[in-house]
Design an enzyme around this catalytic site. Structure first.
Site, short mmCIF file in Angstrom:
data_model
loop_
_atom_site.label_atom_id
_atom_site.label_comp_id
_atom_site.label_asym_id
_atom_site.label_seq_id
_atom_site.Cartn_x
_atom_site.Cartn_y
_atom_site.Cartn_z
N TYR A 1 0.80 -1.22 0.00
CA TYR A 1 0.00 0.00 0.00
C TYR A 1 0.83 1.28 0.00
CZ TYR A 1 -4.52 -2.30 0.50
OH TYR A 1 -5.66 -3.04 0.26
N LYS B 1 3.10 -15.61 3.93
CA LYS B 1 3.39 -16.48 2.78
C LYS B 1 4.91 -16.68 2.78
CE LYS B 1 2.08 -18.60 -1.06
NZ LYS B 1 1.18 -19.75 -1.09
N ASP C 1 -3.08 -18.40 1.76
CA ASP C 1 -4.01 -19.21 0.96
C ASP C 1 -4.70 -20.25 1.84
OD1 ASP C 1 -1.49 -20.35 1.24
OD2 ASP C 1 -1.43 -21.23 -0.76
N ASP D 1 -6.23 -6.98 3.93
CA ASP D 1 -7.35 -6.48 3.11
C ASP D 1 -8.16 -7.65 2.58
OD1 ASP D 1 -8.91 -4.65 1.56
OD2 ASP D 1 -7.78 -5.31 -0.20
N ASP E 1 -12.26 -9.38 3.91
CA ASP E 1 -13.49 -9.51 3.13
C ASP E 1 -14.07 -10.91 3.32
OD1 ASP E 1 -13.36 -6.90 2.15
OD2 ASP E 1 -13.87 -7.50 0.10
C1 IPM Z 1 -10.60 -1.53 2.80
C2 IPM Z 1 -10.74 -1.08 1.38
C3 IPM Z 1 -9.57 -0.15 1.06
C4 IPM Z 1 -8.29 -0.95 1.25
C5 IPM Z 1 -9.63 0.48 -0.34
C6 IPM Z 1 -10.92 1.23 -0.55
C7 IPM Z 1 -8.44 1.35 -0.60
O1 IPM Z 1 -10.81 -2.15 0.51
O2 IPM Z 1 -10.64 -0.68 3.70
O3 IPM Z 1 -10.47 -2.74 3.02
O4 IPM Z 1 -7.85 -1.64 0.33
O5 IPM Z 1 -7.74 -0.88 2.34
MN MN Z 2 -10.81 -4.06 1.51
#
Ligand code: IPM
Ligand code: MN
Length: 353
Positions: free
Chosen positions: A135, A187, A220, A244, A248
């Site tokens: 990042y 990893k 993974d 990140d 999710d």
């Molecule tokens: C998150 C989002 C952000 C990230 C994006 C919007 C830059 O996906 O907060 O997880 O990748 O950190």
């Molecule tokens: Mn994200």
């Protein structure tokens, strides 16, 4: 008196933030604290109108707040990357919010997509490094646009950055007093420099915490284990990019983006709290988006501000709302209630009990 900066942002951001603020008002009354808010209009609309994302002067102003409450950043008419880098990442990096704390907790009353898993199985927290790795934006193009183009994007991992993140994870694990286990997610079999550093620092820091068991999982494999055996995990610490991605996955096993919240923490500075879902342009302005993620982000804000009583009460109210039978689904448009009705329901439970 807490000073809170509010950045509703894009899309459904303003709608969910409004509900979070409703709950904040109820919580302040319940726990007897005072606060004031200052609202900033940073986001896609302002960028399209003025060409400005987040001016440096605003970043300096944000330093003076006790917390920042963010809705969502991302606009369909703005090229991806501009607002993310110009606002969200600028705040995370500029205010040195080096921890991204993302609880993955399945509350009672929430449908889980995993067969045979319930709230007793899904209660972990991801500690994502938030200021380094891929990042940082370190890299560039050579011969751009030609067949011989080179694109380089490097992962930056500093000893200091890795250590403070891992240390936070162990401290948090101790305080959390759950399974007392920290898992490093990396990893190491491929990223033999960056994750070699992570592994060495992890083992060193771990030796200072004999009360905490440790484990390691490749990124993974952890995607598989989060689905198959989420009950194995307590605190998971990982780098920015992997954090990140796995959060999710974490969000979906706790019921989806409608409920997933995160905190960007600078333990000695200003932290920022946000629902982790995006700006959901297709639901904007319809009063159908789920505000619970934003309300859970607000709950994290109260916790980090030290308003423990208020924070616990908000969490309790969220659970009461979820088990009330009134919320049919956590998905936008399928809740059986509007965005503001869900906010009213939670705020009502904060006031009632
Ligand atoms: C998150 C989002 C952000 C990230 C994006 C919007 C830059 O996906 O907060 O997880 O990748 O950190
Ligand atoms: Mn994200």
């Amino acid at each position: 008196m807490y000073k809170i900066a509010v950045i509703p942002g894009d899309g459904t951001g303003p709608e969910v933030v409004a509900e979070g603020l409703k709950v904040l008002e109820a919580a302040a009354e319940y726990a007897n604290f005072e606060y004031e808010t200052v609202t900033y209009d940073f986001g896609g609309e302002r960028y399209l109108a003025t060409g400005e994302t987040l001016p440096d002067s605003a970043l300096e102003e944000l330093r003076d707040f006790d917390a920042i409450y963010l809705g969502a950043i991302g606009h369909p008419d703005v090229r991806p990357g501009i607002l993310e880098h110009g606002i969200l990442l600028k705040i995370r990096f500029g205010l040195d919010q080096y921890i991204n704390l993302r609880p993955v907790k399945l509350y009672p009353g929430v449908d889980c997509p995993l067969k045979d898993k319930g709230p007793q199985d899904i209660d972990l927290v991801v500690v994502r490094e938030n200021t380094e790795g891929l990042y940082v934006g370190c890299g560039g193009f050579v011969r751009k646009g030609t067949p011989h183009e080179i694109a380089i994007q490097e992962s930056i991992n500093t000893r200091m950055g890795v250590e403070r993140c891992i240390r936070f994870a162990f401290e948090y694990c101790r305080r959390r007093n759950g399974k007392k286990k920290v898992t490093l997610c990396g990893k190491t079999n491929v990223l033999t420099y960056a994750h070699d550093l992570w592994e060495r620092v992890f083992n060193e820091v771990a030796s200072e915490y004999p009360d905490i068991t440790t484990d390691y999982a490749h990124v993974d494999a952890i995607c598989m284990w989060f689905v198959k055996n989420p009950e194995w995990f307590d605190v998971v610490v990982t780098d920015n990019m992997f954090g990140d991605i796995i959060t999710d996955l974490g969000a979906i096993i706790q019921g989806g983006m409608g409920i997933a919240a995160g905190a960007n923490i600078n333990p000695s500075g200003t932290s920022m709290f946000e629902p982790i879902g995006g700006s959901a342009p297709k639901y904007t302005g319809k009063n159908v988006i789920n505000p619970l993620a934003a309300i859970c982000a607000l709950q994290m804000m109260l916790e980090i501000l030290g308003e423990e009583k208020a924070s616990k009460k908000v969490e309790e109210a969220v659970v009461l709302a979820l088990t009330s039978g009134k919320i049919k689904s956590l998905s936008a448009g399928k809740m059986g209630l509007s965005t503001s009705e869900v906010g009213d329901l939670v705020a009502g439970f904060v006031k009632k009990c």
